[in-house]
Design an enzyme around this catalytic site. Structure first.
Site, PDB file in Angstrom:
ATOM      1  CB  SER A   1      -0.962  -0.041   1.188  1.00  0.00           C
ATOM      2  OG  SER A   1      -1.978   0.911   1.058  1.00  0.00           O
TER       3      SER A   1
ATOM      4  CG  ASP B   1      -7.220  -3.551  -1.960  1.00  0.00           C
ATOM      5  OD1 ASP B   1      -7.762  -2.896  -1.058  1.00  0.00           O
ATOM      6  OD2 ASP B   1      -6.016  -3.433  -2.268  1.00  0.00           O
TER       7      ASP B   1
ATOM      8  CG  HIS C   1      -5.397  -2.970   1.442  1.00  0.00           C
ATOM      9  ND1 HIS C   1      -4.942  -2.540   0.217  1.00  0.00           N
ATOM     10  CD2 HIS C   1      -4.686  -2.273   2.372  1.00  0.00           C
ATOM     11  CE1 HIS C   1      -4.020  -1.619   0.371  1.00  0.00           C
ATOM     12  NE2 HIS C   1      -3.832  -1.442   1.673  1.00  0.00           N
TER      13      HIS C   1
END
Length: 256
Positions: free
Chosen positions: A94, A196, A226
């Site tokens: 991320s 996600d 995620h």
């Protein structure tokens, strides 16, 4: 926060010449990327997973930090690893994916490859357009942590609030990061989760449209959300990461 400590392993055997920098996500801690770090350390690689400034304490403290603070720690860690190892590979989840991409763009040749797990470069949430104003009225919003499909396993050690001034400092970077992607030529393993709920498909699509590297391997994590490092497909991710690092560091055997 107990469990939020950085992770470091010196490596062993021939693979100790290769170092892997592992960078966690926004409002999270090294705990969320620890399965990757421990797996690679177990294979003999030298591994460092730093704790980004403002993380692992309180969201209020994080709101006093900015993207430049986080990037500074990533750069410092990468320089230290490069000074003492033949080869460096960076892994990021991320925010961590965006930070290690920025590292590779700013310091060409610093890393021999990137492993990007659900990296954040774009979003579709209309509320993001309000951040420049909203951050002055609201210090935080509901957090992004804990997007994991697997039940009964570890949960993500992260804040339950999203500090908006800190978050906006990251969102501001997306356009310039995407504009620089054609300069990224290092090999990339791009892992994307099918479920996600934090980073939309647009982010990965934007990366693929603009990246300059001709060596991009895509990995679909079909049963993960995620935080793929703590989800159902973690073994698939670990295996693909190990294979990628072995390949790019073998090809990237050069003096630093």
């Amino acid at each position: 926060m107990a469990g939020a400590e950085p992770f470091r392993a010196d490596g062993s055997g021939e693979r100790a010449e290769v170092a892997v920098l592992c960078v966690h996500g926004l409002t999270s801690t090294p705990q969320m990327i620890r399965p990757v770090a421990e797996h690679l350390a177990g294979q003999g690689y030298a591994v460092h997973a730093p704790l980004l400034p403002g993380h692992g304490t309180t969201w209020q403290q994080m709101n006093r930090t900015r993207y430049a603070d986080w990037l500074g720690v990533v750069e410092q860690s990468a320089f230290e690893l490069a000074d003492s190892h033949r080869s460096v590979v960076a892994v990021g989840v991320s925010l961590g994916g965006a930070l290690v991409t920025d590292l590779a763009l700013t310091h060409p040749g610093m890393v021999d490859g990137l492993v990007l797990v659900n990296p954040a470069f774009a979003a579709t949430d209309w509320r993001l357009r309000l951040l420049p104003v909203l951050k002055h009225a609201l210090p935080s919003m509901a957090g992004l942590a804990g997007d994991i499909r697997r039940t009964g396993g570890p949960t993500e050690l992260a804040y339950d609030r999203l500090p908006l001034k800190a978050f906006h400092s990251f969102v501001e970077q997306w356009p310039q990061l995407v504009s620089r992607l054609p300069q990224l030529t290092e090999p990339v393993l791009l892992a994307r989760s099918a479920h996600d709920a934090v980073v939309p498909p647009l982010s990965g699509e934007r990366f693929l449209e603009h990246v300059g590297s001709r060596d991009v391997t895509q990995l679909l994590l079909a049963n993960s959300a995620h935080v793929a490092t703590l989800d159902h497909d973690v073994d698939l991710l670990l295996g693909a990461t190990s294979d990628f690092i072995e390949r790019v560091t073998r090809q990237g055997d050069r003096e630093r």
